[in-house]
Scaffold this motif. Structure first.
Motif, PDB file in Angstrom:
ATOM      1  N   ARG A 193       0.824  -1.217   0.000  1.00  0.00           N
ATOM      2  CA  ARG A 193       0.000   0.000   0.000  1.00  0.00           C
ATOM      3  C   ARG A 193       0.856   1.263   0.000  1.00  0.00           C
ATOM      4  O   ARG A 193       0.450   2.290  -0.566  1.00  0.00           O
ATOM      5  CB  ARG A 193      -0.976  -0.008   1.161  1.00  0.00           C
TER       6      ARG A 193
ATOM      7  N   ALA B  71       1.964   1.732  -3.649  1.00  0.00           N
ATOM      8  CA  ALA B  71       0.813   2.155  -4.443  1.00  0.00           C
ATOM      9  C   ALA B  71       0.446   3.602  -4.142  1.00  0.00           C
ATOM     10  O   ALA B  71       0.146   4.395  -5.057  1.00  0.00           O
ATOM     11  CB  ALA B  71      -0.376   1.239  -4.160  1.00  0.00           C
TER      12      ALA B  71
ATOM     13  N   ARG C 258       0.452   6.877  -6.707  1.00  0.00           N
ATOM     14  CA  ARG C 258      -0.772   7.693  -6.843  1.00  0.00           C
ATOM     15  C   ARG C 258      -0.476   9.167  -6.597  1.00  0.00           C
ATOM     16  O   ARG C 258      -0.921  10.043  -7.350  1.00  0.00           O
ATOM     17  CB  ARG C 258      -1.803   7.189  -5.835  1.00  0.00           C
TER      18      ARG C 258
ATOM     19  N   ASP D  27      -5.586   4.841  -8.029  1.00  0.00           N
ATOM     20  CA  ASP D  27      -5.561   4.520  -6.602  1.00  0.00           C
ATOM     21  C   ASP D  27      -5.816   3.022  -6.433  1.00  0.00           C
ATOM     22  O   ASP D  27      -6.959   2.567  -6.425  1.00  0.00           O
ATOM     23  CB  ASP D  27      -6.631   5.336  -5.877  1.00  0.00           C
ATOM     24  N   ILE D  28      -4.738   2.268  -6.288  1.00  0.00           N
ATOM     25  CA  ILE D  28      -4.841   0.800  -6.202  1.00  0.00           C
ATOM     26  C   ILE D  28      -4.718   0.400  -4.737  1.00  0.00           C
ATOM     27  O   ILE D  28      -3.637   0.460  -4.154  1.00  0.00           O
ATOM     28  CB  ILE D  28      -3.748   0.118  -7.048  1.00  0.00           C
ATOM     29  N   THR D  29      -5.831   0.000  -4.148  1.00  0.00           N
ATOM     30  CA  THR D  29      -5.861  -0.291  -2.711  1.00  0.00           C
ATOM     31  C   THR D  29      -6.252  -1.729  -2.384  1.00  0.00           C
ATOM     32  O   THR D  29      -6.273  -2.089  -1.208  1.00  0.00           O
ATOM     33  CB  THR D  29      -6.857   0.647  -2.004  1.00  0.00           C
TER      34      THR D  29
ATOM     35  N   GLU E 235       1.475  -0.815 -14.307  1.00  0.00           N
ATOM     36  CA  GLU E 235       1.756  -0.847 -12.875  1.00  0.00           C
ATOM     37  C   GLU E 235       0.512  -1.190 -12.067  1.00  0.00           C
ATOM     38  O   GLU E 235       0.602  -1.873 -11.037  1.00  0.00           O
ATOM     39  CB  GLU E 235       2.299   0.505 -12.406  1.00  0.00           C
ATOM     40  N   ALA E 236      -0.654  -0.717 -12.504  1.00  0.00           N
ATOM     41  CA  ALA E 236      -1.876  -0.982 -11.743  1.00  0.00           C
ATOM     42  C   ALA E 236      -2.123  -2.484 -11.620  1.00  0.00           C
ATOM     43  O   ALA E 236      -2.484  -2.987 -10.544  1.00  0.00           O
ATOM     44  CB  ALA E 236      -3.073  -0.296 -12.409  1.00  0.00           C
TER      45      ALA E 236
ATOM     46  N   LEU F 240       0.310  -3.919  -9.082  1.00  0.00           N
ATOM     47  CA  LEU F 240      -0.041  -3.554  -7.713  1.00  0.00           C
ATOM     48  C   LEU F 240      -1.240  -4.364  -7.222  1.00  0.00           C
ATOM     49  O   LEU F 240      -1.282  -4.779  -6.055  1.00  0.00           O
ATOM     50  CB  LEU F 240      -0.321  -2.058  -7.625  1.00  0.00           C
ATOM     51  N   GLU F 241      -2.212  -4.595  -8.085  1.00  0.00           N
ATOM     52  CA  GLU F 241      -3.351  -5.434  -7.692  1.00  0.00           C
ATOM     53  C   GLU F 241      -2.899  -6.848  -7.345  1.00  0.00           C
ATOM     54  O   GLU F 241      -3.313  -7.429  -6.330  1.00  0.00           O
ATOM     55  CB  GLU F 241      -4.383  -5.469  -8.820  1.00  0.00           C
TER      56      GLU F 241
ATOM     57  N   HIS G 177      -0.972  -6.773  -4.020  1.00  0.00           N
ATOM     58  CA  HIS G 177      -1.897  -6.759  -2.882  1.00  0.00           C
ATOM     59  C   HIS G 177      -2.421  -8.169  -2.589  1.00  0.00           C
ATOM     60  O   HIS G 177      -2.505  -8.592  -1.431  1.00  0.00           O
ATOM     61  CB  HIS G 177      -3.085  -5.844  -3.185  1.00  0.00           C
TER      62      HIS G 177
END
Length: 469
Positions: free
Chosen positions: A222, A225, A229, A245-247, A444-445, A448-449, A452
């Motif tokens: 996080r 990420a 962002r 915003d990848i959370t 990148e998204a 990052l997903e 996570h």
């Protein structure tokens, strides 16, 4: 015995996002946080040797009136190969006398605009050429998990300070793996963004093949990420899709290729086995995983080495112009001189090497038409002991040892694609071992997903769970 500074002070065990929330809620103040980070750094750096330049007074002054931004008041370090106003840029060497920079470089301007408060500069290998920061006169940067081991690559100082708990986030950059290598060695998250994703200083932008990407080293997905962002709010390359915003994990099940063969070298049995266990975890999570050959062509390792070596030649030739009259090329280490000599011997091959390196982007794009993600180990072997990669062994021996260890990361510097090292494995003696995931340019998204998802499935281990110094 491990070395860390985690305690019940204002920083606690918080990552950067958690610390931001604590400051916003008034549970801790920025001056308290900065003072705690300085105290922690002083506690561990006598052992780690990670700090190149201390700016304690400046940080304390800024803490009394921190700039805005999501990370307002969060302490950090900037790697000592980018310009920060008022601080010298020493590039990991003592071959010249550093002069305070007149202004922030483009990277520092963007980085600090997110609200981060820099405590100073973090050490790197000489001019960033080696995968271990072991200077013959300045000494090595040591790994906080085991100070007898290297912290890895030219972002070693930043990695050591984050892993040891001195700060939750630090700047790093990556021209052959120098975000991902120390992330693997010290148990951190290290994402090399797509070429052009973040602002860069002029020198990096003018390279014939833009190998270098800037980013951060963190202890949580996080944090990485959130940094991307927030950086995107300051600087945006409109040719790339936004990260956003990848959370949380993504829902899409991915086509993942896995390989344990790098550029001319294969992973050790221990590292290969750990990679296949990570592949099995991805299958358990519902992704389609299949073994694939390494996408790099046979010529890649030699081409990359020659281009890398040519940068050393350029440094020697332009050192006085860039660094001033105090520059003394005779003070540079044996690796830097050896790389320069290699480039001069093979100068006739350089144009062809550059042309082939530029074509790797197309090779990678074709691979990612069939596979969303490539999984491989970050490094081919376990983290070596301090001294194994010391330049004093002589160019030929050090180069061979570097090639044995760093066989996977340079590919993504040539292609420009994003890649992330995650602390998903460990060696038989308990040292961190990174697993690397890469995707097509601009994705990148997606990484990052997936990161996570893996962090939730196999939570990362940090030094705060170990015995203190």
């Amino acid at each position: 015995m491990s070395v860390h500074a985690f305690s019940d002070d204002a920083l606690g065990h918080l990552d950067a996002v958690g610390l931001t929330a604590a400051i916003a809620a008034g549970r801790v103040s920025v001056p308290e946080v900065v003072d705690a980070a300085i105290a922690r750094t002083e506690r561990v750096d006598a052992t780690l040797g990670a700090v190149a330049w201390r700016a304690w007074d400046r940080a304390r002054t800024e803490a009394r009136s921190p700039r805005g931004g999501f990370f307002s008041g969060v302490p950090t370090f900037v790697k000592d190969n980018v310009d920060v106003a008022g601080m010298p840029t020493l590039h990991g060497t003592d071959a010249f006398v550093g002069r305070p920079a007149r202004r922030d470089g483009d990277l520092a301007r963007m980085y600090l605009a997110t609200g981060l408060v820099t405590l100073g500069k973090a050490r790197l290998s000489e001019l960033g050429f080696s995968a271990a920061a072991e200077h013959p006169r300045l000494g090595p940067v040591r790994n906080p998990w085991d100070p007898s081991r290297t912290a890895g690559a030219s972002s070693a100082g930043s990695a050591a300070l984050v892993a040891a708990g001195a700060v939750p986030i630090a700047h790093a950059n990556d021209g052959g793996g120098s975000i991902r290598i120390p992330a693997s060695a010290t148990g951190l998250v290290g994402l090399k963004p797509t070429r052009g994703r973040l602002a860069q200083d002029v020198l990096m932008r003018r390279m014939p093949v833009r190998l270098v990407s800037d980013g951060v080293l963190t202890r949580s997905v996080r944090d990485t990420a959130a940094f991307l962002r927030e950086a995107e709010k300051v600087y945006r390359d409109l040719s790339l899709p936004p990260v956003g915003d990848i959370t949380r994990p993504g829902r899409q099940r991915l086509r993942i290729g896995v390989t344990t063969a790098g550029a001319g070298r294969a992973a050790s049995p221990e590292v290969a086995a750990a990679t296949l266990r990570t592949a099995a975890l991805l299958e358990e999570l519902g992704h389609h995983v299949e073994e694939v050959p390494a996408p790099a062509p046979e010529s890649f390792a030699d081409d990359f080495l020659l281009y890398w070596a040519s940068l050393a030649t350029a440094t020697l030739a332009g050192g006085r112009r860039q660094h001033g009259r105090t520059f003394d090329r005779d003070q540079l280490d044996e690796l830097t001189h050896g790389l320069s000599a290699h480039a001069r011997r093979h100068l006739v091959r350089l144009p062809g090497a550059v042309a082939r390196l530029r074509r790797t982007s197309a090779v990678s794009a074709r691979f990612h038409e069939r596979h969303d993600v490539l999984l491989c180990p970050t490094l081919a072997t376990a983290t070596p002991a301090v001294g194994h990669l010391a330049p004093g062994h002589g160019y030929a021996q050090v180069l061979e040892r570097l090639l044995e260890w760093v066989a996977f990361t340079p590919w993504h510097n040539a292609t420009g694609d994003p890649a992330v090292s995650l602390p998903l494995a460990s060696t038989a003696d308990g040292l961190p071992l990174g697993m690397m995931l890469s995707a097509a340019s601009g994705r990148e998204a997606l990484l990052l997903e997936l990161s996570h998802e893996l962090e939730l499935a196999r939570p990362f281990t940090h030094l705060c769970r170990s015995a203190a110094v």
